[in-house]
Motif scaffolding. Structure first.
Motif, short mmCIF file in Angstrom:
data_model
loop_
_atom_site.label_atom_id
_atom_site.label_comp_id
_atom_site.label_asym_id
_atom_site.label_seq_id
_atom_site.Cartn_x
_atom_site.Cartn_y
_atom_site.Cartn_z
N ASP A 208 0.86 -1.18 0.00
CA ASP A 208 0.00 0.00 0.00
C ASP A 208 0.90 1.24 0.00
OD1 ASP A 208 -2.96 1.06 0.76
OD2 ASP A 208 -1.44 2.23 1.86
N ASP A 209 0.68 2.15 -0.94
CA ASP A 209 1.55 3.31 -1.10
C ASP A 209 1.54 4.22 0.12
OD1 ASP A 209 2.35 2.48 -3.59
OD2 ASP A 209 0.93 3.74 -4.68
N ALA A 210 0.37 4.40 0.73
CA ALA A 210 0.28 5.27 1.91
C ALA A 210 1.05 4.66 3.09
CB ALA A 210 -1.18 5.49 2.29
N VAL A 211 0.97 3.36 3.24
CA VAL A 211 1.72 2.68 4.30
C VAL A 211 3.21 2.81 4.05
CG1 VAL A 211 2.25 0.42 5.31
CG2 VAL A 211 -0.13 1.07 4.88
N SER A 212 3.64 2.62 2.80
CA SER A 212 5.05 2.75 2.46
C SER A 212 5.56 4.15 2.75
CB SER A 212 5.28 2.40 0.98
OG SER A 212 4.90 1.07 0.70
N LYS A 213 4.78 5.16 2.38
CA LYS A 213 5.19 6.54 2.62
C LYS A 213 5.31 6.82 4.10
CE LYS A 213 3.85 11.33 1.69
NZ LYS A 213 2.85 12.23 1.04
N ALA A 214 4.36 6.31 4.90
CA ALA A 214 4.42 6.51 6.35
C ALA A 214 5.66 5.86 6.94
CB ALA A 214 3.16 5.95 7.00
N GLY A 215 6.01 4.67 6.45
CA GLY A 215 7.18 3.96 6.96
C GLY A 215 8.49 4.64 6.59
N GLU A 234 14.43 15.98 1.75
CA GLU A 234 13.70 14.78 1.32
C GLU A 234 12.30 14.75 1.92
OE1 GLU A 234 18.05 13.80 0.97
OE2 GLU A 234 16.78 14.85 2.41
N LEU A 235 12.20 15.07 3.20
CA LEU A 235 10.89 15.07 3.85
C LEU A 235 9.99 16.15 3.29
CD1 LEU A 235 12.08 14.40 7.51
CD2 LEU A 235 10.65 12.88 6.14
N GLU A 236 10.58 17.29 2.96
CA GLU A 236 9.80 18.38 2.36
C GLU A 236 9.27 17.98 0.99
OE1 GLU A 236 10.26 23.12 1.18
OE2 GLU A 236 11.91 22.06 2.18
N SER A 237 10.11 17.33 0.19
CA SER A 237 9.68 16.90 -1.15
C SER A 237 8.62 15.81 -1.08
CB SER A 237 10.88 16.42 -1.96
OG SER A 237 11.41 15.23 -1.40
N MET A 238 8.66 15.01 -0.01
CA MET A 238 7.66 13.95 0.16
C MET A 238 6.34 14.49 0.69
SD MET A 238 10.11 11.07 1.92
CE MET A 238 8.74 10.01 2.36
N ASP A 239 6.34 15.75 1.10
CA ASP A 239 5.16 16.35 1.73
C ASP A 239 4.68 15.48 2.88
OD1 ASP A 239 3.13 18.23 2.15
OD2 ASP A 239 1.73 17.21 0.81
#
Length: 321
Positions: A208-215, A234-239
């Motif tokens: 799941d993309d949202a789970v991956s982004k959270a991790g 990196e965190l800023e670009s990931m929003d």
């Protein structure tokens, strides 16, 4: 950490060097080696060592994806200290898409292991003996078992204030305080005075993309907090917005009163009140349908997405405070 060479699995690693090693202490009955890739990156400057693992359960693919992204995007290359990544701890379980180790045992129930025990126990022993002594911190990525979809959350030992503060830095939506599970990887590291964050998100055999982004974003925040590397850009670009986590001190499963087809009506993370209708269970023929109601107020932190449930199966995991 000393500035001279550090030995990992018999290999000397100097400042500023990286290497991929294989832990291959066990063989199957075919004499095939069980080789587990271990990716080590060491900075030129001193600092803490963090171990990032996934796939202790071979079918928990989303955790593997998170660590894969950390490596493929070179987020595992530190400016200070050392980062050790084991993307797939249970390689043969991963190949077979099964939770267990090849000997049928749950690897996460045999730590710290034994040099003369079962195959899983021997493997656990060598991880604890050869990798863990180098480590100060650990993030261990998991998913829900079978069809149980966990909202991204960090699980920590209750009463551990330092780890709680580190979990808040990770910034999941929920921090779940749990008791000790005997012979688990987390409990064993805790007894060795290592700080462990156990991430739960998603379900088995699923990405799941949202789970991956959270991790990924949580891991970057922790490494930045520890001074391993600055990930501000990196965190800023990931929003990756920082959330104020809800701390869950106790929770309970709502279990199926009947066997049948389960239809959830609520979403992960939603707040429910006592008596709310959370879903229904029906027969496949259209003659029977019963509502599943909340017995207490709380937040939904896991939903069983299996379409068929049996009487007694956990269908929704709800916080109690």
């Amino acid at each position: 950490m000393p500035t001279n060479q550090i030995e990992v699995l018999g290999h000397a690693i100097s400042n500023g060097k990286g290497v991929q090693l294989n832990l291959d202490i066990a063989k199957l009955h075919t004499r095939t080696k069980i080789q587990v890739p271990i990716i080590v990156e060491r900075a030129k400057k001193e600092g803490p060592t963090i171990l990032i693992t996934a796939g202790i359960h071979g079918n928990e693919i989303n955790g593997v994806e998170i660590v894969r992204q950390l490596v493929s995007k070179k987020y595992n290359k530190p400016e200070c200290g050392m980062v050790i990544c084991i993307p797939v701890v249970n390689v043969f379980g991963f190949l077979n898409q099964k939770r267990q180790f090849p000997d049928g045992r749950d690897l996460n129930r045999v730590f710290p292991g034994s040099p003369r025990g079962s195959l899983a126990s021997r493997f656990a022993y060598h991880i604890i003996k050869e990798i863990v002594p180098l480590v100060d911190y650990c993030i261990d990525f998991h998913t829900g078992g079978d069809g149980r979809f966990n909202i991204p959350q960090i699980r920590i030992n209750e009463g551990d204030e330092e780890t709680l503060q580190l979990a808040k830095v990770f910034a999941p939506e929920f921090i779940v305080q749990t008791g000790h599970r005997d012979k688990s990887f987390r409990h064993t590291l805790h007894k060795l005075d290592k700080k462990v964050l156990l991430f739960e998100g998603g379900k088995s055999l699923h990405i799941d993309d949202a789970v991956s982004k959270a991790g990924v974003s949580g891991a970057l925040r922790v490494m930045q907090h520890l001074g391993i590397r600055d990930f501000s850009k990196e965190l800023e670009s990931m929003d990756a917005k920082i959330k104020k986590p809800k701390v869950v001190k106790s929770s309970s499963w709502i279990r199926a009163t009947y066997s049948g087809m389960f239809h959830p009506f609520v979403k992960l993370g939603s707040k429910v009140s006592k008596g709310d209708v959370l879903g229904s269970i029906s027969d496949p023929f259209g003659y029977f349908e019963r509502n599943v109601k909340a017995r207490f107020p709380g937040y939904v932190i896991c939903i069983n997405e299996s379409p068929i449930v049996n009487q007694g199966d956990g269908v929704l995991h709800i916080s109690r405070d």
